[in-house]
Design a protein around this motif. Structure first.
Motif, PDB file in Angstrom:
ATOM      1  N   GLY A 199      33.975  34.680  65.452  1.00  0.00           N
ATOM      2  CA  GLY A 199      33.833  34.504  66.894  1.00  0.00           C
ATOM      3  C   GLY A 199      33.419  35.756  67.630  1.00  0.00           C
ATOM      4  N   GLY A 200      32.682  36.656  66.955  1.00  0.00           N
ATOM      5  CA  GLY A 200      32.220  37.876  67.603  1.00  0.00           C
ATOM      6  C   GLY A 200      33.208  39.021  67.551  1.00  0.00           C
ATOM      7  N   ILE A 201      34.332  38.834  66.871  1.00  0.00           N
ATOM      8  CA  ILE A 201      35.359  39.876  66.749  1.00  0.00           C
ATOM      9  C   ILE A 201      35.176  40.586  65.409  1.00  0.00           C
ATOM     10  N   ALA A 202      35.049  41.907  65.453  1.00  0.00           N
ATOM     11  CA  ALA A 202      34.814  42.686  64.236  1.00  0.00           C
ATOM     12  C   ALA A 202      36.027  42.618  63.305  1.00  0.00           C
ATOM     13  N   VAL A 203      35.769  42.641  62.012  1.00  0.00           N
ATOM     14  CA  VAL A 203      36.820  42.654  61.001  1.00  0.00           C
ATOM     15  C   VAL A 203      36.666  43.909  60.158  1.00  0.00           C
ATOM     16  N   GLU A 204      37.710  44.232  59.422  1.00  0.00           N
ATOM     17  CA  GLU A 204      37.700  45.419  58.563  1.00  0.00           C
ATOM     18  C   GLU A 204      38.243  45.045  57.193  1.00  0.00           C
ATOM     19  N   LEU A 205      37.522  45.432  56.166  1.00  0.00           N
ATOM     20  CA  LEU A 205      37.940  45.193  54.792  1.00  0.00           C
ATOM     21  C   LEU A 205      37.505  46.394  53.968  1.00  0.00           C
ATOM     22  N   THR A 206      38.467  47.222  53.578  1.00  0.00           N
ATOM     23  CA  THR A 206      38.161  48.470  52.880  1.00  0.00           C
ATOM     24  C   THR A 206      38.490  48.412  51.394  1.00  0.00           C
ATOM     25  N   GLY A 207      39.005  47.283  50.926  1.00  0.00           N
ATOM     26  CA  GLY A 207      39.394  47.184  49.520  1.00  0.00           C
ATOM     27  C   GLY A 207      38.212  47.368  48.582  1.00  0.00           C
ATOM     28  N   THR A 208      38.506  47.878  47.398  1.00  0.00           N
ATOM     29  CA  THR A 208      37.466  48.112  46.386  1.00  0.00           C
ATOM     30  C   THR A 208      37.776  47.403  45.074  1.00  0.00           C
ATOM     31  N   GLN A 209      38.860  46.637  45.038  1.00  0.00           N
ATOM     32  CA  GLN A 209      39.265  45.972  43.797  1.00  0.00           C
ATOM     33  C   GLN A 209      39.691  44.547  44.088  1.00  0.00           C
ATOM     34  N   TYR A 210      39.609  43.702  43.073  1.00  0.00           N
ATOM     35  CA  TYR A 210      39.950  42.296  43.210  1.00  0.00           C
ATOM     36  C   TYR A 210      41.317  42.008  42.602  1.00  0.00           C
ATOM     37  N   ASP A 211      41.910  40.968  43.111  1.00  0.00           N
ATOM     38  CA  ASP A 211      43.124  40.429  42.504  1.00  0.00           C
ATOM     39  C   ASP A 211      42.696  39.257  41.626  1.00  0.00           C
ATOM     40  N   LEU A 212      42.231  39.580  40.420  1.00  0.00           N
ATOM     41  CA  LEU A 212      41.700  38.542  39.533  1.00  0.00           C
ATOM     42  C   LEU A 212      42.836  37.763  38.882  1.00  0.00           C
ATOM     43  N   HIS A 213      42.669  36.459  38.794  1.00  0.00           N
ATOM     44  CA  HIS A 213      43.645  35.589  38.145  1.00  0.00           C
ATOM     45  C   HIS A 213      43.000  34.946  36.926  1.00  0.00           C
ATOM     46  N   PRO A 214      43.736  34.834  35.842  1.00  0.00           N
ATOM     47  CA  PRO A 214      43.171  34.150  34.664  1.00  0.00           C
ATOM     48  C   PRO A 214      42.937  32.680  34.954  1.00  0.00           C
ATOM     49  N   LEU A 215      41.937  32.131  34.331  1.00  0.00           N
ATOM     50  CA  LEU A 215      41.637  30.713  34.505  1.00  0.00           C
ATOM     51  C   LEU A 215      42.747  29.852  33.908  1.00  0.00           C
ATOM     52  N   PRO A 216      42.948  28.662  34.459  1.00  0.00           N
ATOM     53  CA  PRO A 216      43.916  27.735  33.837  1.00  0.00           C
ATOM     54  C   PRO A 216      43.460  27.373  32.431  1.00  0.00           C
ATOM     55  N   ALA A 217      44.425  27.271  31.516  1.00  0.00           N
ATOM     56  CA  ALA A 217      44.086  27.026  30.109  1.00  0.00           C
ATOM     57  C   ALA A 217      43.548  25.616  29.887  1.00  0.00           C
ATOM     58  N   ASP A 218      44.099  24.640  30.599  1.00  0.00           N
ATOM     59  CA  ASP A 218      43.720  23.237  30.400  1.00  0.00           C
ATOM     60  C   ASP A 218      42.863  22.784  31.579  1.00  0.00           C
ATOM     61  N   PHE A 219      41.571  22.658  31.347  1.00  0.00           N
ATOM     62  CA  PHE A 219      40.669  22.271  32.439  1.00  0.00           C
ATOM     63  C   PHE A 219      40.967  20.867  32.936  1.00  0.00           C
ATOM     64  N   GLU A 220      41.219  19.928  32.035  1.00  0.00           N
ATOM     65  CA  GLU A 220      41.439  18.537  32.429  1.00  0.00           C
ATOM     66  C   GLU A 220      42.640  18.414  33.352  1.00  0.00           C
ATOM     67  N   GLN A 221      43.725  19.075  32.990  1.00  0.00           N
ATOM     68  CA  GLN A 221      44.931  19.018  33.815  1.00  0.00           C
ATOM     69  C   GLN A 221      44.688  19.690  35.162  1.00  0.00           C
ATOM     70  N   TRP A 222      44.009  20.824  35.129  1.00  0.00           N
ATOM     71  CA  TRP A 222      43.724  21.535  36.370  1.00  0.00           C
ATOM     72  C   TRP A 222      42.810  20.715  37.279  1.00  0.00           C
ATOM     73  N   PHE A 223      41.784  20.086  36.711  1.00  0.00           N
ATOM     74  CA  PHE A 223      40.870  19.295  37.541  1.00  0.00           C
ATOM     75  C   PHE A 223      41.601  18.112  38.163  1.00  0.00           C
TER      76      PHE A 223
END
Length: 392
Positions: A199-223
């Motif tokens: 909406g025209g309001i400036a934001v700030e994001l200075t992070g340089t790293q991600y919070d990566l999560h492992p994928l779910p092991a069972d795709f069928e159950q997750w879907f």
């Protein structure tokens, strides 16, 4: 499998810290300030109010007649007639069930628009974190190259090194400066896009790293779990359910309509009043409505089944691609942890064991590997955002 996922999480977190809070803060701000989302909410509320009108009975009808007699001696006559019509779908509550499901569709459509806009914003945040990380690496690289360039300038002025070596260092320095400038321009572009969404309001994001999560092991159950949350799939299922109710409404609409009223007739010296009952038989008006409802119900069932299959195939492809990137990130981190030559290169250059050309070539390879790691992490996060956007 649990050991693999645990190992994956540990390795990823060696150089990755949580930035979810920063991203969630920006998404919450965008949801509050985005003008399109505000307009969509107002539009959805208006449609819900409009749908509720379908639950209302027909407007009552009132008639008044003032008649002059002829010949004049018979006097005048006044008639008053008030009536209210009813149809079977309304009396049985079937229309209310239809309206309730229509309003659910309105909410699901609004939810879909909301999640897609927030997904766009989250992708921009992911791109910005990648940009910040790359800019951070380039700043470190620039700092070291400036140090080397200054040392080589002094040696060149003393005549200890040749023009070729001096020029190569200066060209490398110019190249790094251009890359830093280019990344700065890209940062401003992404921040401008986030500002637009906010909406025209400036934001700030200075992070340089991600919070990566492992994928779910069972795709069928997750879907199966994601399927219950996906607003577009839920919309398709609810639309199919709605059309089954519309068939019932269409069947009942073929039944006669009733009206109840009051009639008063006033003539000279006489007055008649009482209750009136009316009936309307739909011979032509609803003749094709039932067939139309059945066709729409069949089409919506086919549409829901097709959409589910399309979502399944698309998510399966994204999931498999994310699996490959997850393994690639593991390999990258393992190799860079085991074969990091950054400090050895600095020492070798200081001791004169390698030429400046060899140093520049090795440093380029080193930063190319870092860039590939950052790109893999960014691409993984973008895919994971696609897979989990329904949770936004």
């Amino acid at each position: 499998m649990r050991k693999i996922l645990f190992l994956c999480t540990m390795i990823l977190n060696i150089s990755i810290s949580a930035n979810n809070d920063e991203i969630n803060r920006i998404l919450a701000s965008i949801e509050q300030n985005n003008g399109n989302l505000k307009a969509l909410r107002i539009e959805a509320d208006a449609r819900i109010e409009g749908n509720r009108e379908e639950m209302m009975p027909d407007d009552p009808e009132a008639e008044f007649a003032y008649l002059w007699g002829s010949p004049h001696e018979i006097g005048k006559r006044q008639d008053v007639n008030v009536s209210q019509g009813f149809d079977i779908p309304l009396i049985t509550g079937m229309k209310k069930k239809v309206v309730s499901r229509e309003n659910e569709l309105v909410e699901l459509n609004h939810q879909s628009e909301r999640t897609h806009l927030l997904l766009e914003a989250k992708k921009l945040c992911i791109e910005l974190i990648y940009n910040n990380a790359l800019r951070d690496q380039q700043d470190k690289q620039l700092q070291w190259v400036e140090h080397v360039a200054d040392a080589y300038r002094k040696q060149y002025e003393k005549g200890n090194i040749g023009t070729l070596a001096y020029n190569n260092v200066q060209l490398y320095l110019t190249e790094i400066k251009h890359e830093v400038s280019r990344m700065g321009i890209e940062q401003k572009r992404i921040l401008s896009e986030l500002k637009r969404l906010n909406g025209g309001i400036a934001v700030e994001l200075t992070g340089t790293q991600y919070d990566l999560h492992p994928l779910p092991a069972d795709f069928e159950q997750w879907f199966g779990q994601m399927e219950q949350k996906n607003p577009m799939l839920k919309y398709a299922y609810k639309e199919s359910e709605l059309n089954t109710y519309r068939i019932k409404v269409a069947k009942k609409a073929n039944l006669p309509r009733f009206s109840v009223g009051y009639l008063m007739e006033n003539v000279v010296g006489e007055r008649y009043q009482g209750v009136t009952l009316g009936i309307s038989v739909p011979l032509w008006r609803n003749s094709q409505r039932l067939q139309q409802a059945k066709s729409e119900a069949k089409a919506s069932e086919m549409h829901a089944a097709t959409m589910r299959q399309e979502f399944y195939d698309a998510f399966r492809a994204i999931y498999q691609q994310a699996q490959g990137l997850q393994q690639l990130i593991l390999d990258y981190h393992a190799s860079m942890r085991l074969y990091d030559n950054a400090e050895l290169l600095e020492k070798a250059l200081d001791l004169g064991n390698i030429s400046i050309m060899d140093y520049i070539s090795e440093k380029r390879l080193y930063y190319e590997r870092i860039t590939k790691v950052l790109e893999a992490e960014r691409d993984y996060e973008l895919l994971y955002a696609e897979l989990t956007y329904v949770e936004l």
